[in-house]
Write a protein that holds these residues in place. Structure first.
Motif, PDB file in Angstrom:
ATOM      1  N   LEU A 154     -57.612 -29.538 189.382  1.00 18.97           N
ATOM      2  CA  LEU A 154     -57.908 -31.098 188.732  1.00 18.97           C
ATOM      3  C   LEU A 154     -58.233 -29.728 186.891  1.00 18.97           C
ATOM      4  CD1 LEU A 154     -60.364 -33.087 189.917  1.00 18.97           C
ATOM      5  CD2 LEU A 154     -58.347 -33.389 189.252  1.00 18.97           C
ATOM      6  N   GLY A 155     -57.995 -28.439 187.002  1.00 21.73           N
ATOM      7  CA  GLY A 155     -58.474 -27.460 185.517  1.00 21.73           C
ATOM      8  C   GLY A 155     -59.892 -26.999 185.680  1.00 21.73           C
ATOM      9  N   ALA A 156     -60.527 -26.645 186.566  1.00 22.09           N
ATOM     10  CA  ALA A 156     -61.562 -26.515 186.040  1.00 22.09           C
ATOM     11  C   ALA A 156     -61.504 -24.202 185.705  1.00 22.09           C
ATOM     12  CB  ALA A 156     -62.327 -25.570 187.880  1.00 22.09           C
ATOM     13  N   CYS A 157     -62.518 -24.224 184.377  1.00 24.48           N
ATOM     14  CA  CYS A 157     -62.379 -23.564 184.432  1.00 24.48           C
ATOM     15  C   CYS A 157     -63.062 -21.940 184.960  1.00 24.48           C
ATOM     16  CB  CYS A 157     -62.888 -23.191 182.190  1.00 24.48           C
ATOM     17  SG  CYS A 157     -62.327 -24.450 181.237  1.00 24.48           S
ATOM     18  N   GLY A 158     -63.751 -22.552 185.585  1.00 22.94           N
ATOM     19  CA  GLY A 158     -64.395 -21.554 186.674  1.00 22.94           C
ATOM     20  C   GLY A 158     -65.137 -22.584 187.564  1.00 22.94           C
ATOM     21  N   LEU A 159     -65.230 -21.906 188.922  1.00 23.13           N
ATOM     22  CA  LEU A 159     -65.882 -21.909 190.189  1.00 23.13           C
ATOM     23  C   LEU A 159     -66.600 -21.447 191.169  1.00 23.13           C
ATOM     24  CD1 LEU A 159     -66.076 -25.034 192.018  1.00 23.13           C
ATOM     25  CD2 LEU A 159     -63.908 -24.402 193.002  1.00 23.13           C
ATOM     26  N   GLN A 160     -67.862 -21.511 191.535  1.00 25.20           N
ATOM     27  CA  GLN A 160     -68.614 -21.201 192.098  1.00 25.20           C
ATOM     28  C   GLN A 160     -69.297 -21.518 193.639  1.00 25.20           C
ATOM     29  OE1 GLN A 160     -70.884 -17.793 190.932  1.00 25.20           O
ATOM     30  NE2 GLN A 160     -72.755 -18.860 191.833  1.00 25.20           N
ATOM     31  N   VAL A 161     -68.638 -21.375 194.271  1.00 25.47           N
ATOM     32  CA  VAL A 161     -69.933 -21.983 195.024  1.00 25.47           C
ATOM     33  C   VAL A 161     -70.967 -20.836 196.248  1.00 25.47           C
ATOM     34  CG1 VAL A 161     -69.646 -23.413 197.760  1.00 25.47           C
ATOM     35  CG2 VAL A 161     -67.787 -23.638 195.830  1.00 25.47           C
ATOM     36  N   ASN A 162     -72.003 -21.533 195.902  1.00 28.95           N
ATOM     37  CA  ASN A 162     -73.202 -21.723 196.793  1.00 28.95           C
ATOM     38  C   ASN A 162     -73.262 -22.077 197.995  1.00 28.95           C
ATOM     39  OD1 ASN A 162     -73.760 -20.176 194.361  1.00 28.95           O
ATOM     40  ND2 ASN A 162     -75.220 -19.473 195.458  1.00 28.95           N
ATOM     41  N   VAL A 163     -73.682 -21.506 199.168  1.00 24.43           N
ATOM     42  CA  VAL A 163     -73.696 -22.939 200.018  1.00 24.43           C
ATOM     43  C   VAL A 163     -74.130 -21.510 201.506  1.00 24.43           C
ATOM     44  CG1 VAL A 163     -71.455 -22.318 201.629  1.00 24.43           C
ATOM     45  CG2 VAL A 163     -72.955 -24.389 201.801  1.00 24.43           C
ATOM     46  N   ILE A 222     -91.056 -26.793 193.131  1.00 25.69           N
ATOM     47  CA  ILE A 222     -90.538 -25.429 193.179  1.00 25.69           C
ATOM     48  C   ILE A 222     -89.213 -25.660 194.379  1.00 25.69           C
ATOM     49  CG2 ILE A 222     -91.724 -23.100 194.652  1.00 25.69           C
ATOM     50  CD1 ILE A 222     -90.323 -21.491 193.230  1.00 25.69           C
ATOM     51  N   ASP A 223     -88.169 -25.855 195.320  1.00 29.61           N
ATOM     52  CA  ASP A 223     -87.561 -25.531 196.028  1.00 29.61           C
ATOM     53  C   ASP A 223     -86.825 -24.135 195.765  1.00 29.61           C
ATOM     54  OD1 ASP A 223     -87.385 -27.077 197.446  1.00 29.61           O
ATOM     55  OD2 ASP A 223     -86.410 -28.668 195.719  1.00 29.61           O
ATOM     56  N   VAL A 224     -86.724 -23.259 197.303  1.00 33.18           N
ATOM     57  CA  VAL A 224     -86.010 -21.419 197.096  1.00 33.18           C
ATOM     58  C   VAL A 224     -84.608 -21.633 198.713  1.00 33.18           C
ATOM     59  CG1 VAL A 224     -85.898 -19.235 197.816  1.00 33.18           C
ATOM     60  CG2 VAL A 224     -87.818 -20.621 195.712  1.00 33.18           C
ATOM     61  N   LEU A 225     -83.584 -21.639 198.346  1.00 28.27           N
ATOM     62  CA  LEU A 225     -82.745 -21.620 198.911  1.00 28.27           C
ATOM     63  C   LEU A 225     -82.156 -20.524 198.778  1.00 28.27           C
ATOM     64  CD1 LEU A 225     -80.809 -23.871 200.967  1.00 28.27           C
ATOM     65  CD2 LEU A 225     -79.744 -23.925 198.845  1.00 28.27           C
ATOM     66  N   PRO A 226     -81.644 -19.798 200.164  1.00 28.03           N
ATOM     67  CA  PRO A 226     -81.121 -18.365 200.792  1.00 28.03           C
ATOM     68  C   PRO A 226     -79.705 -19.132 200.519  1.00 28.03           C
ATOM     69  CG  PRO A 226     -83.017 -18.336 201.893  1.00 28.03           C
ATOM     70  CD  PRO A 226     -82.579 -19.656 200.867  1.00 28.03           C
ATOM     71  N   THR A 227     -78.670 -18.529 200.233  1.00 28.16           N
ATOM     72  CA  THR A 227     -77.165 -18.621 200.185  1.00 28.16           C
ATOM     73  C   THR A 227     -76.410 -17.863 200.701  1.00 28.16           C
ATOM     74  OG1 THR A 227     -76.347 -19.470 197.836  1.00 28.16           O
ATOM     75  CG2 THR A 227     -77.908 -20.982 198.761  1.00 28.16           C
ATOM     76  N   SER A 228     -75.135 -18.078 200.522  1.00 28.28           N
ATOM     77  CA  SER A 228     -73.718 -17.066 200.428  1.00 28.28           C
ATOM     78  C   SER A 228     -72.779 -17.289 198.881  1.00 28.28           C
ATOM     79  CB  SER A 228     -72.856 -16.841 201.535  1.00 28.28           C
ATOM     80  OG  SER A 228     -73.783 -16.792 202.918  1.00 28.28           O
ATOM     81  N   GLN A 229     -72.508 -16.433 198.752  1.00 27.80           N
ATOM     82  CA  GLN A 229     -72.386 -17.094 197.359  1.00 27.80           C
ATOM     83  C   GLN A 229     -70.607 -16.177 197.102  1.00 27.80           C
ATOM     84  OE1 GLN A 229     -71.784 -14.253 193.251  1.00 27.80           O
ATOM     85  NE2 GLN A 229     -73.261 -15.286 193.061  1.00 27.80           N
ATOM     86  N   TYR A 230     -69.583 -17.476 196.829  1.00 29.03           N
ATOM     87  CA  TYR A 230     -68.125 -17.324 196.731  1.00 29.03           C
ATOM     88  C   TYR A 230     -67.510 -17.852 195.474  1.00 29.03           C
ATOM     89  CZ  TYR A 230     -68.504 -17.766 202.133  1.00 29.03           C
ATOM     90  OH  TYR A 230     -69.334 -17.147 203.478  1.00 29.03           O
ATOM     91  N   LEU A 231     -67.764 -16.767 194.648  1.00 31.40           N
ATOM     92  CA  LEU A 231     -66.756 -16.970 193.685  1.00 31.40           C
ATOM     93  C   LEU A 231     -65.358 -16.917 193.403  1.00 31.40           C
ATOM     94  CD1 LEU A 231     -66.780 -16.958 190.419  1.00 31.40           C
ATOM     95  CD2 LEU A 231     -66.345 -14.702 190.691  1.00 31.40           C
ATOM     96  N   LEU A 232     -64.804 -18.416 193.498  1.00 33.75           N
ATOM     97  CA  LEU A 232     -63.758 -18.391 193.529  1.00 33.75           C
ATOM     98  C   LEU A 232     -62.300 -18.527 192.720  1.00 33.75           C
ATOM     99  CD1 LEU A 232     -63.077 -19.968 196.214  1.00 33.75           C
ATOM    100  CD2 LEU A 232     -64.800 -20.687 195.433  1.00 33.75           C
ATOM    101  N   LYS A 233     -63.724 -19.000 190.917  1.00 30.42           N
ATOM    102  CA  LYS A 233     -62.840 -18.362 189.841  1.00 30.42           C
ATOM    103  C   LYS A 233     -64.013 -18.172 188.600  1.00 30.42           C
ATOM    104  CE  LYS A 233     -59.662 -20.143 186.169  1.00 30.42           C
ATOM    105  NZ  LYS A 233     -59.065 -21.537 185.672  1.00 30.42           N
ATOM    106  N   ALA A 234     -63.140 -16.502 188.448  1.00 23.78           N
ATOM    107  CA  ALA A 234     -64.535 -16.850 186.988  1.00 23.78           C
ATOM    108  C   ALA A 234     -63.775 -16.912 186.239  1.00 23.78           C
ATOM    109  CB  ALA A 234     -64.317 -15.378 186.359  1.00 23.78           C
ATOM    110  N   ALA A 235     -65.149 -17.307 185.519  1.00 25.05           N
ATOM    111  CA  ALA A 235     -65.192 -18.984 184.489  1.00 25.05           C
ATOM    112  C   ALA A 235     -64.199 -18.133 183.028  1.00 25.05           C
ATOM    113  CB  ALA A 235     -66.726 -18.521 183.787  1.00 25.05           C
ATOM    114  N   THR A 236     -63.218 -18.596 182.442  1.00 27.58           N
ATOM    115  CA  THR A 236     -62.352 -18.611 181.280  1.00 27.58           C
ATOM    116  C   THR A 236     -62.168 -19.691 180.342  1.00 27.58           C
ATOM    117  OG1 THR A 236     -60.370 -19.279 183.112  1.00 27.58           O
ATOM    118  CG2 THR A 236     -61.110 -16.157 182.198  1.00 27.58           C
ATOM    119  N   ALA A 237     -61.946 -19.655 179.206  1.00 25.61           N
ATOM    120  CA  ALA A 237     -61.423 -20.649 179.113  1.00 25.61           C
ATOM    121  C   ALA A 237     -60.697 -21.187 179.598  1.00 25.61           C
ATOM    122  CB  ALA A 237     -61.627 -20.424 177.324  1.00 25.61           C
ATOM    123  N   SER A 238     -59.584 -22.340 179.069  1.00 22.16           N
ATOM    124  CA  SER A 238     -58.631 -23.169 179.727  1.00 22.16           C
ATOM    125  C   SER A 238     -57.480 -23.059 178.138  1.00 22.16           C
ATOM    126  CB  SER A 238     -58.571 -24.470 179.786  1.00 22.16           C
ATOM    127  OG  SER A 238     -59.563 -25.754 179.384  1.00 22.16           O
TER     128      SER A 238
END
Length: 239
Positions: free
Chosen positions: A34-43, A223-239
């Motif tokens: 869809l054209g995301a300029c950057g994407l990161q999933v924490n899960v 407060i909520d605290v959640l340990p996750t795995s981080q997955y960087l799918l695309k570093a943020a860059t201007a489109s």
């Protein structure tokens, strides 16, 4: 370019590993298309099972992760296609437009797009204490606490996301979303978390200093605290 963080919850019938794989697989691919300029999933996935003791859950149920999107515009009509993809894959989502500050950039274990980031990523959802005005709260957090967090922990990524506004009517009230990455040992060893391996005195000093600072600007009843795995799918860059 604007940054949106979506907190996401999985359906009770979907196990955590399936949910994690779906977010960083088919869902991520659709968001990028869809054209995301950057994407990161924490899960939450099996890689962070050992960190379960670090969870703090005042929200019920606790979220299962987050999806950070960098987009050209967070205006409703422009973000709607991204939100529709997420909504189809999760039981619940809550979006927030944020202002991102990065006091510690990850140069020790640089994220490789598409791969799991080293260690684990802790998400902390913060609420301003009742009676504390926004200007005072922000000054304490940014101008006083930031260096404390750097000095007392072994965090190799530190991202402060100031919530500018919620994007969904039913989004829980949060004032900030903090992302911090730590080495694997910090999942189970408090001394590793507080940069004091083998030094009990330093550990106690760092712990006390950190807690004293946090108490000045965090409502610990919310407060909520959640340990996750981080997955960087695309570093943020201007489109």
């Amino acid at each position: 370019m604007e940054k949106i963080i979506y907190l996401v919850w999985r359906d009770a019938q979907t196990d955590s590993e399936t949910f994690a794989q779906r977010l960083r697989g088919e869902v991520a691919n659709q968001l990028l298309a869809l054209g995301a300029c950057g994407l990161q999933v924490n899960v939450v996935d099996r890689q962070v099972e050992a960190a379960a003791g670090l969870r703090q859950a005042n929200s019920q149920p606790l979220m299962d992760g987050s999806v950070a999107l960098w987009v050209d515009s967070a205006i409703a009509q422009f973000r709607q296609p991204f939100e529709a993809v997420l909504a189809s894959a999760v039981a619940r989502l809550a979006g927030y437009l944020v202002s991102e500050s990065v006091p510690i950039r990850n140069t020790r274990f640089p994220a490789v797009p598409g791969e799991r980031t080293h260690g684990f990523a802790q998400l902390a959802l913060l609420t301003r204490p009742a009676g504390q005005d926004p200007a005072t709260w922000l000054d304490i957090w940014h101008n006083q606490h930031t260096q404390v967090a750097i000095d007392t922990q072994d965090n190799f990524l530190y991202v402060q996301n100031l919530v500018l506004r919620p994007l969904n009517a039913d989004a829980p009230k949060f004032d900030a979303i903090v992302e911090e990455c730590f080495p694997p040992a910090a999942m189970t060893d408090p001394q590793a978390f507080f940069d004091a391996v083998g030094d009990e005195a330093k550990f106690q000093r760092n712990l006390a200093t950190m807690m004293e600072s946090c108490q000045r600007f965090i409502d610990f009843d919310k407060i909520d605290v959640l340990p996750t795995s981080q997955y960087l799918l695309k570093a943020a860059t201007a489109s």
